[in-house]
Scaffold this motif. Structure first.
Motif, PDB file in Angstrom:
ATOM      1  N   SER A 370      -4.891  -8.633  13.221  1.00  0.00           N
ATOM      2  CA  SER A 370      -5.539  -7.321  13.287  1.00  0.00           C
ATOM      3  C   SER A 370      -5.450  -6.540  11.982  1.00  0.00           C
ATOM      4  N   VAL A 371      -4.563  -6.957  11.062  1.00  0.00           N
ATOM      5  CA  VAL A 371      -4.366  -6.158   9.848  1.00  0.00           C
ATOM      6  C   VAL A 371      -5.283  -6.598   8.703  1.00  0.00           C
ATOM      7  N   SER A 372      -6.160  -7.580   8.945  1.00  0.00           N
ATOM      8  CA  SER A 372      -7.085  -8.033   7.906  1.00  0.00           C
ATOM      9  C   SER A 372      -8.473  -8.251   8.499  1.00  0.00           C
ATOM     10  N   THR A 373      -9.472  -8.109   7.667  1.00  0.00           N
ATOM     11  CA  THR A 373     -10.838  -8.392   8.093  1.00  0.00           C
ATOM     12  C   THR A 373     -11.064  -9.895   8.080  1.00  0.00           C
ATOM     13  N   SER A 374     -12.236 -10.324   8.532  1.00  0.00           N
ATOM     14  CA  SER A 374     -12.541 -11.760   8.598  1.00  0.00           C
ATOM     15  C   SER A 374     -12.565 -12.411   7.218  1.00  0.00           C
ATOM     16  N   ASN A 375     -12.852 -11.614   6.178  1.00  0.00           N
ATOM     17  CA  ASN A 375     -12.857 -12.177   4.821  1.00  0.00           C
ATOM     18  C   ASN A 375     -11.553 -11.930   4.073  1.00  0.00           C
ATOM     19  N   GLY A 376     -10.493 -11.514   4.814  1.00  0.00           N
ATOM     20  CA  GLY A 376      -9.165 -11.396   4.227  1.00  0.00           C
ATOM     21  C   GLY A 376      -8.826 -10.063   3.607  1.00  0.00           C
ATOM     22  N   GLU A 377      -9.732  -9.084   3.700  1.00  0.00           N
ATOM     23  CA  GLU A 377      -9.451  -7.762   3.140  1.00  0.00           C
ATOM     24  C   GLU A 377      -8.462  -7.006   4.033  1.00  0.00           C
ATOM     25  N   PRO A 378      -7.469  -6.324   3.453  1.00  0.00           N
ATOM     26  CA  PRO A 378      -6.497  -5.600   4.270  1.00  0.00           C
ATOM     27  C   PRO A 378      -7.125  -4.387   4.966  1.00  0.00           C
ATOM     28  N   VAL A 379      -6.704  -4.160   6.199  1.00  0.00           N
ATOM     29  CA  VAL A 379      -7.129  -2.969   6.947  1.00  0.00           C
ATOM     30  C   VAL A 379      -5.924  -2.034   6.958  1.00  0.00           C
ATOM     31  N   ASN A 380      -5.936  -1.062   6.068  1.00  0.00           N
ATOM     32  CA  ASN A 380      -4.731  -0.269   5.820  1.00  0.00           C
ATOM     33  C   ASN A 380      -4.259   0.528   7.032  1.00  0.00           C
ATOM     34  N   ASN A 396      13.265  -1.877  11.837  1.00  0.00           N
ATOM     35  CA  ASN A 396      12.160  -1.564  10.923  1.00  0.00           C
ATOM     36  C   ASN A 396      12.263  -2.292   9.582  1.00  0.00           C
ATOM     37  N   ALA A 397      13.466  -2.752   9.193  1.00  0.00           N
ATOM     38  CA  ALA A 397      13.608  -3.455   7.920  1.00  0.00           C
ATOM     39  C   ALA A 397      12.927  -4.828   7.933  1.00  0.00           C
ATOM     40  N   PRO A 398      13.264  -5.737   8.865  1.00  0.00           N
ATOM     41  CA  PRO A 398      12.538  -7.023   8.882  1.00  0.00           C
ATOM     42  C   PRO A 398      11.066  -6.875   9.230  1.00  0.00           C
ATOM     43  N   THR A 399      10.710  -5.859  10.026  1.00  0.00           N
ATOM     44  CA  THR A 399       9.299  -5.632  10.332  1.00  0.00           C
ATOM     45  C   THR A 399       8.527  -5.297   9.061  1.00  0.00           C
ATOM     46  N   TYR A 400       9.115  -4.444   8.235  1.00  0.00           N
ATOM     47  CA  TYR A 400       8.532  -4.130   6.927  1.00  0.00           C
ATOM     48  C   TYR A 400       8.340  -5.406   6.117  1.00  0.00           C
ATOM     49  N   LEU A 401       9.365  -6.248   6.118  1.00  0.00           N
ATOM     50  CA  LEU A 401       9.326  -7.470   5.321  1.00  0.00           C
ATOM     51  C   LEU A 401       8.256  -8.433   5.836  1.00  0.00           C
ATOM     52  N   VAL A 402       8.094  -8.514   7.152  1.00  0.00           N
ATOM     53  CA  VAL A 402       7.074  -9.391   7.734  1.00  0.00           C
ATOM     54  C   VAL A 402       5.686  -8.995   7.235  1.00  0.00           C
ATOM     55  N   PHE A 403       5.356  -7.713   7.304  1.00  0.00           N
ATOM     56  CA  PHE A 403       4.023  -7.278   6.897  1.00  0.00           C
ATOM     57  C   PHE A 403       3.873  -7.243   5.377  1.00  0.00           C
ATOM     58  N   PHE A 404       4.967  -7.015   4.670  1.00  0.00           N
ATOM     59  CA  PHE A 404       4.970  -7.138   3.214  1.00  0.00           C
ATOM     60  C   PHE A 404       4.528  -8.548   2.825  1.00  0.00           C
ATOM     61  N   ASN A 405       5.100  -9.561   3.502  1.00  0.00           N
ATOM     62  CA  ASN A 405       4.753 -10.951   3.215  1.00  0.00           C
ATOM     63  C   ASN A 405       3.395 -11.329   3.773  1.00  0.00           C
ATOM     64  N   THR A 406       2.963 -10.674   4.859  1.00  0.00           N
ATOM     65  CA  THR A 406       1.669 -10.966   5.471  1.00  0.00           C
ATOM     66  C   THR A 406       0.520 -10.701   4.505  1.00  0.00           C
ATOM     67  N   THR A 407       0.690  -9.737   3.592  1.00  0.00           N
ATOM     68  CA  THR A 407      -0.378  -9.436   2.636  1.00  0.00           C
ATOM     69  C   THR A 407      -0.686 -10.638   1.746  1.00  0.00           C
ATOM     70  N   GLY A 408       0.325 -11.511   1.546  1.00  0.00           N
ATOM     71  CA  GLY A 408       0.128 -12.688   0.707  1.00  0.00           C
ATOM     72  C   GLY A 408      -0.040 -12.377  -0.762  1.00  0.00           C
ATOM     73  N   THR A 415       1.977  -3.168  -5.732  1.00  0.00           N
ATOM     74  CA  THR A 415       2.316  -1.860  -6.302  1.00  0.00           C
ATOM     75  C   THR A 415       1.234  -1.360  -7.251  1.00  0.00           C
ATOM     76  N   GLY A 416       0.208  -2.169  -7.450  1.00  0.00           N
ATOM     77  CA  GLY A 416      -0.890  -1.766  -8.321  1.00  0.00           C
ATOM     78  C   GLY A 416      -2.161  -1.524  -7.545  1.00  0.00           C
ATOM     79  N   GLU A 417      -3.102  -2.487  -7.611  1.00  0.00           N
ATOM     80  CA  GLU A 417      -4.410  -2.288  -6.979  1.00  0.00           C
ATOM     81  C   GLU A 417      -4.352  -2.214  -5.465  1.00  0.00           C
ATOM     82  N   MET A 418      -3.283  -2.782  -4.842  1.00  0.00           N
ATOM     83  CA  MET A 418      -3.152  -2.714  -3.381  1.00  0.00           C
ATOM     84  C   MET A 418      -2.042  -1.747  -2.954  1.00  0.00           C
TER      85      MET A 418
END
Length: 484
Positions: A370-380, A396-408, A415-418
């Protein structure tokens, strides 16, 4: 037995437990790699013990309060066993041992040692003076706590200020709402601006996020949310204050009438700086030395940090006047309650985190998708709500880490464009920890201290009614302002 003697014995017990756990005698030399828990192999049935743990925290204090008070440790142990016994039977002793040691040595013990040191040190500071719980003073205390939380941690700020706030409220009839807003602001939202504030941001710091990245990016959302909540609190407290009539005079105000403001146990303020320094050291100093306990690598800097924290707690016990702690209403029950309940939470949460780490191949893949579109764009906005909702009930710490890594994405890209995506993940993990008592450890500690001091606190679901009515509309507003 004096209070100092009791504290010394508790310190010795904690230190002995840590030394036993890191003893080389426990290390097993075995061939091959570490056992691995693949979340793809786990169905949602494995989340039942964790759900049972949460429901026990929610229901037992409300329905069987005396039974809960006397047996909450046993109930926590029951749910831990309800996970570990079938897990060991189906996946083997080696994997069960590895997962138990991994979560205990790398997460639970560092977590409880940090809480223990902050609880001990902050509990040694006693604020005296003409503290009357009028709306203006209460709002100022909430504001100060919110500002301090980013620099001394939500736990440190909460433990430092909750007792003075409760003492100021002694003459008030309506107190519950003040403690609820204290949990919202001081125990959660205030910790948004530095890695010292909240564990998810510290994990981001360890992953390479610049120390001041949260300061610049989280500042505006934190200010918007804090201003709304402080204004709302002032209006609500003013209404209830006028409804109550004049403040009742208490024994505390009689004793302290001749003192405008005074601090006892000031040495603990220096010790708090030591706690902050120890945490920072573990994130900056990288000697490259580690010890292995059955495949679990424990890094030297983390052992040194935990040792320093225990020494600081011991110094606080020795250097703080026993009478000052007694007059401060200090007791060990809140940290004991957190310690016993969170060992059950940390163990039963193992399969839930593993399932999330499996990504789209896990039983909770629909959340990750649910956090990405079909073409892989993040849904903030989905990153914000998915991270936040799970952080309300999971750690909340490992949950943060899971979604941090989910961005790929590499940390430089995040920390820049995303940066807006990382902001959504960070804000969800930090802000929405306030949604439930188990969303962040200080929530439970504040509740326990308040109840022990005679402040009636809402039940687990009752608190969620407060957060649902007040925080969720605020989070919706933040979504439209920052994440869409």
């Amino acid at each position: 037995m004096t209070l100092t003697t009791k504290l010394s014995r508790l310190f010795t017990l904690c230190l002995s437990a840590v030394m036993i756990l890191i003893s080389p005698a426990l290390a097993m030399a075995a061939g091959g790699g570490a056992p691995h828990l693949d979340g793809q192999n786990l169905g949602l049935i494995w989340v039942v013990p964790f759900a049972g743990m949460l429901l026990s925290i929610a229901i037992f204090p409300l329905v069987f309060p005396h039974f809960w008070h006397d047996n909450f440790g046993k109930i926590s142990g029951f749910w831990a066993a309800a996970f570990l016994i079938p897990f060991t039977a189906l996946f083997g002793f080696e994997l069960a041992l590895y997962e138990t040691l991994h979560v205990s040595l790398l997460e639970y013990f560092p977590f409880i040692i940090l809480l223990f040191s902050l609880f001990t040190v902050a509990g040694g500071v006693r604020v005296r003076g003409q503290l009357q719980g009028k709306p203006g003073l209460n709002t100022i205390i909430l504001l100060i706590g919110t500002a301090l939380a980013s620099f001394m941690g939500t736990t440190g700020a909460a433990m430092l200020l909750i007792r003075p706030l409760i003492r100021a409220l002694e003459g008030r009839k309506y107190k519950t709402h003040t403690v609820v807003f204290f949990i919202f602001l001081v125990a959660n939202i205030g910790g948004s601006l530095t890695p010292l504030g909240d564990p998810p941001l510290f994990l981001g710091f360890l992953k390479g996020v610049d120390f001041f990245w949260p300061t610049t990016h989280m500042f505006l959302p934190m200010i918007v949310l804090s201003v709304i909540l402080l204004c709302l609190y002032y209006l609500l407290d003013s209404y209830l204050y006028n409804k109550e009539g004049p403040l009742a005079e208490t024994e505390t105000t009689k004793v302290d009438d001749d003192v405008v403001f005074a601090l006892d146990g000031k040495i603990n303020l220096l010790l708090l700086l030591g706690v902050i320094g120890a945490v920072l050291m573990s994130g900056i100093w990288k000697p490259g030395i580690s010890f292995e306990v059955y495949y679990v690598h424990i890094e030297l800097q983390n052992l040194v940090r935990d040792g320093i924290l225990l020494v600081i707690a011991y110094l606080s016990m020795r250097l703080t006047n026993d009478q000052s702690r007694i007059e401060n209403g200090f007791s060990w029950f809140p940290i004991m309650e957190v310690g016993k309940l969170f060992i059950g939470i940390f163990l039963t949460i193992i399969p839930a985190i593993a399932i999330l780490k499996a990504g789209t191949d896990g039983a909770l893949g629909v959340i990750v998708e649910s956090v990405s579109t079909s073409n892989g764009e993040p849904v903030n906005y989905m990153y914000f709500w998915a991270t936040g909702i799970l952080s309300s009930f999971l750690d909340n710490a490992p949950t943060y880490l899971v979604f941090f890594n989910t961005t790929g994405q590499d940390v430089s890209v995040l920390t820049g464009e995303m940066s807006s995506t990382l902001l959504a993940i960070s804000a969800g993990a930090v802000f929405m920890g306030a949604n439930t008592y188990v969303g962040n450890a200080p929530n439970f500690m504040v509740r326990s201290i308040a109840e022990e001091s005679g402040v009636p606190m809402p039940s687990f679901f009752g608190y969620m009614l407060w957060s649902g009515a007040i925080l969720i509309p605020c989070f919706v507003l933040l979504t439209f302002i920052f994440f869409i």
